[in-house]
Design a protein around this motif. Structure first.
Motif, short mmCIF file in Angstrom:
data_model
loop_
_atom_site.label_atom_id
_atom_site.label_comp_id
_atom_site.label_asym_id
_atom_site.label_seq_id
_atom_site.Cartn_x
_atom_site.Cartn_y
_atom_site.Cartn_z
N UNK A 279 0.98 -1.37 0.11
CA UNK A 279 -0.04 -0.02 0.18
C UNK A 279 0.86 1.25 -0.06
N UNK A 280 1.81 1.22 0.73
CA UNK A 280 2.94 2.44 0.75
C UNK A 280 3.51 2.59 -0.70
N UNK A 281 3.86 1.58 -1.33
CA UNK A 281 4.59 1.62 -2.64
C UNK A 281 3.37 2.08 -3.59
N UNK A 282 2.04 1.77 -3.36
CA UNK A 282 1.17 2.38 -4.40
C UNK A 282 0.94 3.71 -3.90
N UNK A 283 0.88 4.12 -2.73
CA UNK A 283 0.63 5.59 -2.26
C UNK A 283 2.00 6.27 -2.89
N UNK A 284 3.05 6.01 -3.08
CA UNK A 284 4.06 6.68 -3.38
C UNK A 284 3.97 6.84 -4.91
N UNK A 285 3.50 5.81 -5.49
CA UNK A 285 3.46 5.88 -7.06
C UNK A 285 2.27 6.85 -7.30
N UNK A 286 1.07 6.96 -6.60
CA UNK A 286 -0.14 7.84 -6.85
C UNK A 286 0.49 9.40 -6.51
N UNK A 287 1.49 9.52 -5.66
CA UNK A 287 2.17 10.83 -5.39
C UNK A 287 2.68 11.33 -6.73
N UNK A 288 3.48 10.30 -7.28
CA UNK A 288 4.33 10.80 -8.49
C UNK A 288 3.33 11.12 -9.51
N UNK A 289 2.18 10.39 -9.66
CA UNK A 289 1.34 10.93 -10.93
C UNK A 289 0.55 12.24 -10.37
#
Length: 309
Positions: free
Chosen positions: A289-299
């Motif tokens: 989930x943390x990795x997905x959140x980081x990915x969303x932040x980059x988007x």
């Protein structure tokens, strides 16, 4: 009556997608490009292959959006390609302008179509298409996860010397360096790959998946991948036109799913005749989930730059 599929952008990805589409007899194709002669020549070449391939599909090439009217699905590949040393993010401003122009013209003639966005940077371009089209989120879908998962599946099959047909894999998140391959949800004939591949080798495959596009760009030097990206887009088109209810990882506009709101991020979805028919929420471990959140932040960073957040 056959379905009508428009492909905007007659470069390598667009023209190859047209080839896959008519090869599967999914419908009639309109290949559109701003460059005079390129879509006309490629379409005619493809059309002349139909008697050999025994496929009854019409293919026309055009520079005129009027020819695209009443399309069922529009695949948008238009934009400048990535070059060596160029990140997907470098493409942002130029492709934002191209995407905005394309969407306005496509929507005017095909107000009921489903948009499949392939242009990079993918998630930001899908967000642009969604905002500029005024369509519901179910009808604007980004192609990223199907390609990234295919790359992961390829590397897993090579590592284990097994058929690619036995391998399933999921890659979530943004299409780029922050993508989130999920080994825990990836299997070979139903067996989790975490039981078949040593952790260090698995991490190497995950990293190679993240670098999949850049690896091809490095080899080609003057271009980027197009066989697998076009095949991935066409798998989505086929699922939609045949109402297959197929579960594929796609970039969709999240409204609270996975704790993410107001952004295009890759997650598992069910694709059918209405486009996205269901967003499937799988349970993620805290680190996933943390990795997905980081990915969303980059988007979100990209979307903020172009005013599309």
């Amino acid at each position: 009556m056959r379905k009508k599929i428009t492909i905007v952008g007659a470069g390598n990805v667009g023209a190859t997608a047209a080839n896959w589409i008519v090869g599967k007899e999914l419908g009639d194709v309109v290949l559109l490009d701003v460059t005079e002669g390129i879509p006309q020549g490629k379409a005619l070449d493809l059309l002349e292959a139909m008697p050999i391939e025994k496929r009854d599909c019409s293919i026309i090439g055009t520079n005129d959006y009027a020819e695209t009217a009443n399309s069922d699905v529009v695949v948008i590949t238009a934009g400048i390609p990535r070059k060596p040393g160029m990140s997907r993010d470098d493409l942002l401003q130029t492709n934002f302008k191209i995407m905005s122009d394309v969407v306005a013209k496509v929507v005017a003639g095909s107000p009921n179509c489903i948009l499949v966005v392939v242009s990079n940077p993918l998630d930001a371009m899908a967000q642009t298409a969604f905002k500029q089209s005024g369509f519901p989120r179910e009808r604007v879908i980004g192609m990223a996860g199907v390609l990234d998962s295919a790359r992961f599946r390829t590397f897993i099959a090579e590592e284990l010397h097994v058929s690619v047909e036995n391998v399933t894999a999921f890659v979530l998140g943004g299409h780029g360096d922050t993508m989130v391959p999920l080994p825990r949800y990836s299997t070979v004939a139903g067996i989790p790959i975490t039981e078949l591949i040593a952790p260090d080798r698995l991490e190497a495959l995950v990293q190679r998946t993240r670098d999949g596009g850049a690896e091809i760009v490095k080899h080609l030097k003057t271009g980027s991948a197009y066989y697998a990206p076009s095949a991935a887009a066409v798998e989505m088109v086929e699922a939609i036109l045949k109402d297959k209810k197929k579960i594929l990882p796609c970039a969709v506009y999240l409204q609270g799913e996975y704790g993410i709101n107001g952004l295009y991020v890759g997650v598992p979805v069910k694709l059918g005749e209405k486009g996205v028919e269901q967003i499937i929420e799988i349970k993620l471990a805290p680190e996933e989930q943390a990795a997905l959140n980081r990915s969303a932040d980059a988007v979100k960073e990209l979307c903020d730059v172009i005013g599309m957040a």
